[in-house]
Design an enzyme around this catalytic site. Structure first.
Site, PDB file in Angstrom:
ATOM      1  N   LYS A  54       0.843  -1.200   0.000  1.00  0.00           N
ATOM      2  CA  LYS A  54       0.000   0.000   0.000  1.00  0.00           C
ATOM      3  C   LYS A  54       0.881   1.254   0.000  1.00  0.00           C
ATOM      4  O   LYS A  54       0.602   2.228  -0.693  1.00  0.00           O
ATOM      5  CB  LYS A  54      -0.948  -0.018   1.207  1.00  0.00           C
ATOM      6  CG  LYS A  54      -2.044  -1.071   1.075  1.00  0.00           C
ATOM      7  CD  LYS A  54      -2.843  -1.286   2.358  1.00  0.00           C
ATOM      8  CE  LYS A  54      -3.871  -2.408   2.163  1.00  0.00           C
ATOM      9  NZ  LYS A  54      -4.643  -2.740   3.360  1.00  0.00           N
ATOM     10  N   GLN A  98      -4.485  -1.574   9.684  1.00  0.00           N
ATOM     11  CA  GLN A  98      -4.432  -2.880   9.030  1.00  0.00           C
ATOM     12  C   GLN A  98      -5.042  -3.938   9.951  1.00  0.00           C
ATOM     13  O   GLN A  98      -4.701  -4.026  11.133  1.00  0.00           O
ATOM     14  CB  GLN A  98      -2.969  -3.233   8.682  1.00  0.00           C
ATOM     15  CG  GLN A  98      -2.799  -4.487   7.851  1.00  0.00           C
ATOM     16  CD  GLN A  98      -3.438  -4.406   6.457  1.00  0.00           C
ATOM     17  OE1 GLN A  98      -3.483  -3.340   5.841  1.00  0.00           O
ATOM     18  NE2 GLN A  98      -3.931  -5.525   5.958  1.00  0.00           N
ATOM     19  N   ASP A 121     -10.773   3.348   4.786  1.00  0.00           N
ATOM     20  CA  ASP A 121     -11.052   1.917   4.685  1.00  0.00           C
ATOM     21  C   ASP A 121     -12.549   1.640   4.754  1.00  0.00           C
ATOM     22  O   ASP A 121     -12.982   0.509   4.515  1.00  0.00           O
ATOM     23  CB  ASP A 121     -10.339   1.166   5.818  1.00  0.00           C
ATOM     24  CG  ASP A 121      -9.268   0.237   5.304  1.00  0.00           C
ATOM     25  OD1 ASP A 121      -9.356  -0.163   4.129  1.00  0.00           O
ATOM     26  OD2 ASP A 121      -8.363  -0.102   6.081  1.00  0.00           O
TER      27      ASP A 121
END
Ligand code: GUN
Length: 293
Positions: A54, A98, A121
């Site tokens: 990422k 994450q 997200d």
């Protein structure tokens, strides 16, 4: 007849060029680039690899990234403090925590701590709630499900009135993609580990989203001829023919499915590149949105 291949890599590459242009325009206007703050707690190698990928993608398109690595024994407070710091940082527009977090961390509390304006997200409970509700639109939608929807659109697949099946009900993919398909006016069936008759249900579906995390679970013989198949799985399996000794396969048995489907994604090169691209797109959108507030 062999299915059309839905090329996620090509779509992702094209979109990344557009995102790069948007990031440059932002930088030119404000004197600093859009910024993504990544939080990784623990030493899960797959998670570390995802965060590296990422960040590399951010660099490629001109998005600044700032990574915070916490040890596996970090406390709830320590994780939330890092999130609070990123919420307050004017050069950070998107926050990526994450997942999975270490078991002792309350994931829901951490995701709730992310500023909704920076929730690139799309996992904040308000954003997920709005995704599920009729007439409401979340600020951001999760990356992998959004990637699946973009691939359907790019392939000219009509979701309205289509029968869609989602195999898997995870918070990260299965649940949000089912909600997105519903918003796109598909009739959605969600299957999971307790579903008894998955092959018969798959046989009814015009659109199949496989996100169950089991190598080559869905067989070509289950598919309705001409179905569109989006394979979200990335499963590492032994392969003595490969010099590394392993390879990645999806949740769909590609060799049989390619002869039954109308269109299908490959693994790798399908949904994977789209996931990262959607995160980049959301980060640019967050930066533009925050700048306009
Ligand atoms: N873990 C696996 N997929 C994802 C994702 O899309 N976002 C985050 N934050 N964690 C993940």
């Amino acid at each position: 007849m062999s299915a059309t291949i839905i090329d996620g890599k090509a779509v992702a590459d094209r979109m990344q060029v557009e995102i790069g242009a948007g990031a440059k325009a932002f930088q030119d206007k404000f004197g600093f680039p859009p910024g993504l703050g990544a939080v990784l707690a623990g030493d899960n190698p797959a998670s570390a690899q995802y965060v590296r990928m990422k960040r590399r993608a951010c660099e490629k398109v001109g998005i600044h990234s700032d990574a915070h690595f916490l040890t596996a024994d970090s406390s709830q407070q320590e994780v939330e403090d890092v999130v609070a710091g990123l919420n307050a940082d004017p050069h950070i527009h998107g926050i990526l925590v994450q997942l999975p977090l270490p078991k002792h961390i309350d994931e829901e509390r951490v995701l709730r701590a992310v500023s909704i304006d920076k929730d690139v997200d799309g996992f904040h409970p308000i954003n997920i709630g709005m995704l599920g509700m009729k007439g409401r639109e979340p600020l951001f939608t999760p990356a992998t499900p959004t990637g699946c929807m973009v691939l359907l659109k790019e392939s000219g697949v009509k979701t309205e009135g289509a029968s869609a099946i989602v195999i898997g009900r995870s918070n990260i993919v299965g649940l949000p993609v089912a909600l997105m398909l519903m918003k796109a006016n598909a009739t959605v069936t969600v299957c999971h580990s307790r579903t008894r008759n998955i092959p018969e249900l798959v046989a009814q579906a015009d659109i199949v989203i496989a996100a169950i995390g089991q190598p080559e679970f869905v067989k070509g013989s289950w598919l309705k001829p001409g179905a569109v198949v989006i394979d979200v799985g990335t499963n590492k399996v032994d392969d003595p023919n490969d010099e590394k000794g392993y390879k990645y396969v999806g949740d769909v048995e590609f060799a049989s499915a390619v002869n039954a489907a109308g269109a299908i994604t490959r693994v790798p090169g399908g949904v994977g590149p789209m996931t990262i691209t959607m995160l980049l797109a959301n980060t640019l959108k967050a930066a533009q949105r925050i700048a306009a507030l």
